[in-house]
Design a protein around this motif. Structure first.
Motif: not given
Ligand SMILES: Cc1cc2nc3c(=O)[nH]c(=O)nc-3n(C[C@H](O)[C@H](O)[C@H](O)COP(=O)(O)OP(=O)(O)OC[C@H]3O[C@@H](n4cnc5c(N)ncnc54)[C@H](O)[C@@H]3O)c2cc1C
Ligand SMILES: Nc1ncnc2c1ncn2[C@@H]1O[C@H](COP(=O)(O)O)[C@@H](O)[C@H]1O
Lengths: 317, 249
Positions: A186-187, A268, A248-249, A235-236, A242-243, A95, A232, A245, A251
């Protein structure tokens, strides 16, 4: 001759392992002279790491308090300034690189090749399109400067060399823009291996059905020394951050072992694991598309399989 | 007038199974379902929500490409965009060129926000928004999963590799959308009828002073190498032994 500038990604004084992969990619261009640029408020440890990567001829550091947090709008004008005179400017396809490199390309009025996965010459590269369902070979018009991001899953890291390349400071007088300000990050910190570099990854999908249920995957991962990924859909639905995932969108990863639990295998998602060495699929639907790409498939209920697997791992330690 | 510019790319629908043409000249598009790039639908939805909160007055949808793009622009108008501009061209438009064309429209229309998708799911470039921001000399907030506007600033939560990053940008700015920013609304039938009456302007790139040039030529397109199908194991202990014998557990 090709002169290639690679921009360093780093965090907490550590160079991102993706940079050694960018160096490997760049070194596949014959006779390339490779330099690394480090933008930081305190570049010394990162620059020292970069200088030791074999194949690197020089490291350029740009010190500025504003570079305490990497912001594309701050780095891009300075990087574009340094990049003059280079035939290629590379960044990792993370990213960080995806955010920064097009801004640099526009300032240089150079075209960009995103996600290069193979080098066929100084002007010719291969890259995935349509979520990896097609691979295009692109050729940049001769004499045109090229900006690119490197698909790190496609390249092994360059080795650490015995010697260190020289490190130089670059200075700039122009003021940086103030229109973009870092607020927070925020990691999720954990002791598990990093998803992007882990040798083993355990990954869960919608079938996990809750964030609480994901704990069984964390336990399994800890037993195996693996990182944890997610689809995804997971995650959704808020079962995983989200980190985690993959796809395609998310990692793009290339672990030696990728184990999926309750993931159907949408294109995807698969595009994120094409380069995984061994893929294992556990799914209760024998028709799930994930089985088409899995090296080992097991039709079963993940809520039975995970505890059984953990037991076998524990007793065969 | 407070205006938001949204870009709408026409792409092969994400549910279509992509087939590479045997002669390597591209992928099959004949008779294939085309849609708005999913990230652009999210961009439009976000613009609509900002307008519904009273923070913008007009939404302008822009598409660059052949005449068929007007179908996607009509859908955007049906979703709620007020006006559309179609930059009509039959030649391939690289991200850099799309950014130059969008810049010309931004200069003409003076939006407070330009919202783009983070990537087009055909070329997977992930470039245009960042390039537009650079050419415009304005902030970029890419991969947005949350946007909060207050006055002449926006606070944007970005999906980055490490987690969630929050940045603050002065307006005008470019935002690119990630998938979790929102869920786009469905188009209702009466809106499709209404959309037919909304203004759709067609303009040539030359009228904007931009000539599309190809600087990164596609030499050939190949199908990806296929993973071969592996073996099915009957139970967990067989799976465990298989992985053990490969030294993976
Ligand atoms: C533009 C775009 C980008 C996208 N990017 C990504 C991306 O980066 N990454 C990604 O993952 N997806 C991505 N997607 C979404 C993707 O298309 C799929 O929707 C998603 O991957 C599905 O996730 P899933 O496999 O977890 O869920 P599902 O498809 O719902 O599959 C769940 C699976 O679990 C199985 N199952 C159910 N219960 C059990 C049980 N008890 N034990 C074992 N198996 C069980 C089911 O048989 C099923 O196969 C993207 C989509 C679009 C449009
Ligand atoms: N031809 C186009 N027409 C309209 N919008 C476009 C076009 N090309 C790119 N964009 C916008 O730029 C975003 C990123 O595209 P790309 O850089 O090609 O991945 C897309 O999601 C669109 O919002």
């Amino acid at each position: 001759m090709s002169k290639i500038l690679i921009v360093a990604e780093h965090r907490d004084g550590k160079l991102n392992p993706a940079i050694a992969k960018c160096v490997h990619c760049a070194s596949q261009i014959n006779g390339a002279e490779i330099h690394i640029a480090v933008f930081s408020n305190e570049p010394s440890s990162v620059a020292a790491d970069a200088a030791r990567i074999s194949g690197v001829a020089k490291v350029v550091t740009v010190i500025h308090p504003a570079h305490a947090h990497a912001l594309a709008s701050n780095i891009a004008p300075q990087l574009a300034e340094i990049a003059k005179g280079y035939s290629h400017v590379f960044g990792p396809s993370t990213t960080f690189g995806k955010d920064l490199m097009p801004r640099v390309a526009a300032l240089l009025d150079a075209p960009q090749a995103s996600d290069i996965m193979a080098v066929e010459g100084a002007t010719r590269f291969r890259r995935p399109i349509y979520a990896g369902n097609a691979i295009v070979t692109v050729e940049v018009v001769a004499g045109t400067q090229l900006v690119a991001t490197v698909r790190t899953a496609s390249f092994e890291p360059a080795a650490v060399g015995a010697t260190s390349a020289p490190i130089e400071d670059a200075t700039f007088s122009a003021a940086l823009p103030t229109h973009t300000r870092f607020v927070s990050i925020s990691a999720a910190r954990n002791d598990r291996p990093d998803l992007q570099t882990a040798k083993k990854v355990v990954s869960g999908g919608r079938a996990l059905a809750s964030a609480d249920n994901f704990k069984i995957l964390y336990q399994l991962a800890d037993r195996m020394g693996a990182a944890v990924g997610a689809s995804r859909a997971a995650v959704d639905a808020g079962y995983a951050p989200n980190d985690m995932q993959v796809g395609q969108t998310g990692k793009i990863i290339a672990p030696e072992l990728y184990m999926t639990f309750g993931i159907s295998g949408a294109v995807q998602h698969l595009t994120g694991i094409k380069d995984a060495r061994t893929i294992v699929a556990i799914n209760k639907d024998p028709e799930a598309p994930i089985f088409e790409v899995a090296d080992f498939g097991l039709v079963g209920d993940l809520f039975q399989v995970v505890p059984e697997l953990e037991k076998l791992l524990a007793s065969n330690g | 007038m407070k205006r938001i510019l949204v870009s709408i790319k026409r792409v092969i629908d994400y549910n279509v199974r992509i087939r590479v043409k045997p002669d390597g000249s591209g992928v099959v598009t004949d008779g294939v379902k085309m849609s708005i790039n999913p990230f652009d639908e999210i961009a439009l939805e976000e613009a609509l929500r900002i307008k519904e909160k009273g923070l913008a007055e007009e939404i302008l949808a822009v598409s660059i490409g052949p005449v068929d793009c007007q179908q996607q622009l009509r859908t955007a108008l049906a979703m709620g965009a007020d006006r559309a501009v179609h930059v009509q061209t039959d030649v391939a438009v690289e991200s850099g060129c799309a950014a130059k064309l969008l810049l010309k429209l931004v200069e003409r229309e003076q939006p407070v926000l330009a919202i783009l998708g983070k990537q087009a799911i055909d070329d997977d470039c992930n470039q245009t928004g960042q390039m537009l921001a650079a050419l415009w000399g304005r902030p970029q907030a890419t991969f947005a999963s949350k946007v909060e506007i207050s006055g002449d600033r926006a606070q944007v939560t970005r999906e980055v590799d490490a987690g969630l990053e929050v940045i603050e940008v002065d307006l005008p700015a470019v935002i690119t959308t990630d998938l979790r920013l929102n869920e786009p609304r469905y188009v209702k039938l009466p809106d499709i009828m209404k959309a037919k009456k909304k203004p759709l302007e067609t303009i040539e790139p030359s009228a904007l002073g931009v000539t599309p040039v190809e600087r990164l030529k596609a030499v050939k397109v190949d199908p990806p190498s296929m993973r071969s199908k592996g073996v099915m194991v009957k139970d967990v202990s067989e799976l465990f032994s298989a992985l053990r014998s490969k030294g993976l557990v």
